[in-house]
Design a protein around this motif. Structure first.
Motif, mmCIF file in Angstrom:
data_model
loop_
_atom_site.group_PDB
_atom_site.id
_atom_site.type_symbol
_atom_site.label_atom_id
_atom_site.label_comp_id
_atom_site.label_asym_id
_atom_site.label_seq_id
_atom_site.Cartn_x
_atom_site.Cartn_y
_atom_site.Cartn_z
ATOM 1 N N ASN A 1 -6.937 -1.567 5.850
ATOM 2 C CA ASN A 1 -7.548 -0.525 6.316
ATOM 3 C C ASN A 1 -6.946 0.695 5.328
ATOM 4 O O ASN A 1 -6.238 1.568 5.413
ATOM 5 N N LYS B 1 -8.207 3.130 4.018
ATOM 6 C CA LYS B 1 -8.449 4.681 4.312
ATOM 7 C C LYS B 1 -7.320 5.332 5.191
ATOM 8 O O LYS B 1 -6.743 6.304 4.988
ATOM 9 N N GLY B 2 -6.459 4.494 5.873
ATOM 10 C CA GLY B 2 -5.393 4.874 6.722
ATOM 11 C C GLY B 2 -4.088 4.541 6.003
ATOM 12 O O GLY B 2 -3.103 5.295 5.928
ATOM 13 N N LEU B 3 -4.153 3.574 5.369
ATOM 14 C CA LEU B 3 -2.542 3.037 4.310
ATOM 15 C C LEU B 3 -2.813 3.413 3.152
ATOM 16 O O LEU B 3 -1.790 3.172 2.301
ATOM 17 N N GLN C 1 -9.560 -5.217 7.656
ATOM 18 C CA GLN C 1 -9.451 -4.550 8.848
ATOM 19 C C GLN C 1 -8.420 -5.459 9.814
ATOM 20 O O GLN C 1 -7.668 -4.953 10.396
ATOM 21 N N GLN D 1 0.781 -1.132 -0.018
ATOM 22 C CA GLN D 1 -0.007 0.127 0.106
ATOM 23 C C GLN D 1 0.909 1.338 -0.018
ATOM 24 O O GLN D 1 2.029 1.485 0.612
ATOM 25 N N ARG E 1 1.106 4.159 1.383
ATOM 26 C CA ARG E 1 1.455 4.963 2.584
ATOM 27 C C ARG E 1 2.389 4.350 3.301
ATOM 28 O O ARG E 1 3.056 4.749 4.244
#
Length: 177
Positions: free
Chosen positions: A54, A56-58, A76, A17, A19
């Motif tokens: 996740n 949305k976060g990564l 998740q 991913q 990020r």
């Protein structure tokens, strides 16, 4: 059979991913080898499955890796096997070839979950990543102790080919060179 059976194989690509990848030690090598596996799998008709942890976060999977959206599992849980329906997408007799990040978190927990669910697993050492090399090596040793096989990209590709008479031999060899 001790070699990877191409007729029973499934390539699982875990959490490369956007990020996360800048923090991964030698991420370029892991991404390059994951892509080689994906290209060879497509050419040889090996099914592929992708995960994103996740998102949305990564963030999404890095642009360098061609994710097939209909084969993408959003999760998740670190162990993808805990996600509803994930194991339904992994045949009981599958030879699951695993590439991904991070070796000591999502890859390890997913592999241990697959082993617990009686799936045969192969982790591709040169297509795995972690932020710290010692985490990667520790996870590899732990997964091996619990029954996974440790392989490399070239080992996987040649076992998928089985013979130099394979009609896709030349094309596949060009992918790994």
């Amino acid at each position: 059979m001790l070699t990877i059976d191409p007729k029973r194989s499934l390539l699982l690509v875990v959490d490369f991913q956007s990020r996360l990848m800048p923090a991964i030690h030698d991420s370029e090598t892991a991404v390059r080898n994951a892509n080689r596996l994906i290209e060879a799998a497509k050419l040889l008709g090996i099914p592929r499955l992708f995960t994103e942890q996740n998102a949305k976060g990564l963030g999404p999977t890095v642009a360098d890796i061609p994710v097939e959206q209909d084969r993408l599992v959003h999760k998740q849980f670190f162990d993808a096997c805990r996600e509803d329906g994930f194991l339904d997408r992994v045949p009981a007799d599958a030879h699951v070839v695993v590439a991904g990040c991070e070796s000591h978190v999502c890859v390890q927990q997913t592999v241990l979950g697959l082993l617990q669910a009686s799936r045969k697993t192969y982790i591709v050492r040169d297509a795995l990543g972690s932020r710290h090399p010692e985490d990667k090596e520790t996870a590899i040793r732990r997964m091996e102790r619990h029954g996974t096989e440790i392989v490399t990209t070239e080992i996987v590709v040649f076992e998928w080919l089985q013979t130099s008479d394979n009609p896709h031999f030349r094309q596949t060899i060009s992918i790994i060179k």
